[in-house]
Design an enzyme around this catalytic site. Structure first.
Site, short mmCIF file in Angstrom:
data_model
loop_
_atom_site.label_atom_id
_atom_site.label_comp_id
_atom_site.label_asym_id
_atom_site.label_seq_id
_atom_site.Cartn_x
_atom_site.Cartn_y
_atom_site.Cartn_z
N GLY A 249 -40.29 -12.25 -27.45
CA GLY A 249 -39.92 -13.66 -27.30
C GLY A 249 -38.80 -13.78 -26.27
N GLN B 125 -32.01 -17.26 -21.59
CA GLN B 125 -31.90 -15.82 -21.35
C GLN B 125 -32.18 -15.43 -19.91
OE1 GLN B 125 -34.36 -14.86 -25.04
NE2 GLN B 125 -32.97 -13.11 -24.92
N LEU C 167 -33.12 -9.16 -26.52
CA LEU C 167 -33.05 -8.58 -25.17
C LEU C 167 -31.70 -8.85 -24.50
CD1 LEU C 167 -36.61 -9.47 -23.78
CD2 LEU C 167 -35.83 -7.27 -24.69
NI NI Z 1 -32.85 -13.14 -28.46
#
Ligand code: NI
Length: 184
Positions: free
Chosen positions: A45, A50, A95
């Site tokens: 995901g 991000q 991540l």
């Molecule tokens: Ni995350």
């Protein structure tokens, strides 16, 4: 398609609230790049924040997981939680916070509303890992990280590693942009 750098813990984009996507916005290229970026980092995901794109876009691909082999990749635009029920615990990672993993309690079943890539309205019931990933990614759109859900003792436990990530002192096997680079 392009692999974008993933911003890591300490980067201000992770603490900002992403803005709703408007119908006229051209986001297909960004969505493709987000899938490419996620796949390259072996993630399941990824949220706009991000990749330093403060738009309410989430991409999800669970097809590498045994329980979700037939699950098609999902693009959730402007997702909203309609309802949540129950709770369960599972270990999570992110991540943007590499190596750090810990147990997070989240709702067992959720119902959400979102726009698909063609900007059609969709309602979806999700549970188990899909429900969890959706909640984790919606948190990102609101500037919230999974470590925010941990008890203070556990956050303290991860403090050293979080500092290393912030300073860009960890070796990460995919392109990243640290908060340190951002401020210098
Ligand atoms: Ni995350």
């Amino acid at each position: 398609m392009a692999i974008l750098p993933i911003v890591t813990y300490g980067h201000p984009a992770l603490r900002e609230e992403a803005k709703p996507v408007e119908a006229k916005e051209e986001i297909r290229q960004l969505v493709e790049n987000m899938f490419e970026t996620m796949k390259n980092a072996l993630g399941i995901g990824l949220a706009g924040n991000q990749v330093d794109a403060l738009k309410r876009i989430i991409v999800i691909d669970l097809s590498e997981l045994d329980d979700y082999k037939d699950q098609k990749p999902l693009v959730l635009i402007n997702p909203e939680i309609i309802s949540q029920e129950g709770e369960w615990e599972m270990e999570e990672g992110c991540l943007s916070i590499p190596i750090v993993r810990d147990i997070v309690t989240r709702a067992e079943k959720i119902r959400i509303r979102y726009k698909d890539i063609n900007f059609n309205d969709v309602e979806l019931d999700a549970d188990y890992i899909l429900g969890r990933v959706i909640l984790h990614e919606i948190d990102h759109l609101n500037g919230v990280l999974f470590i925010d859900h941990l008890p203070p003792g556990r956050r303290k436990f991860h403090k050293g590693l979080l500092l290393d990530i912030k300073r860009g002192e960890l070796e990460i096997p995919y392109p990243v942009m640290t908060g340190f680079e951002h401020t210098t």
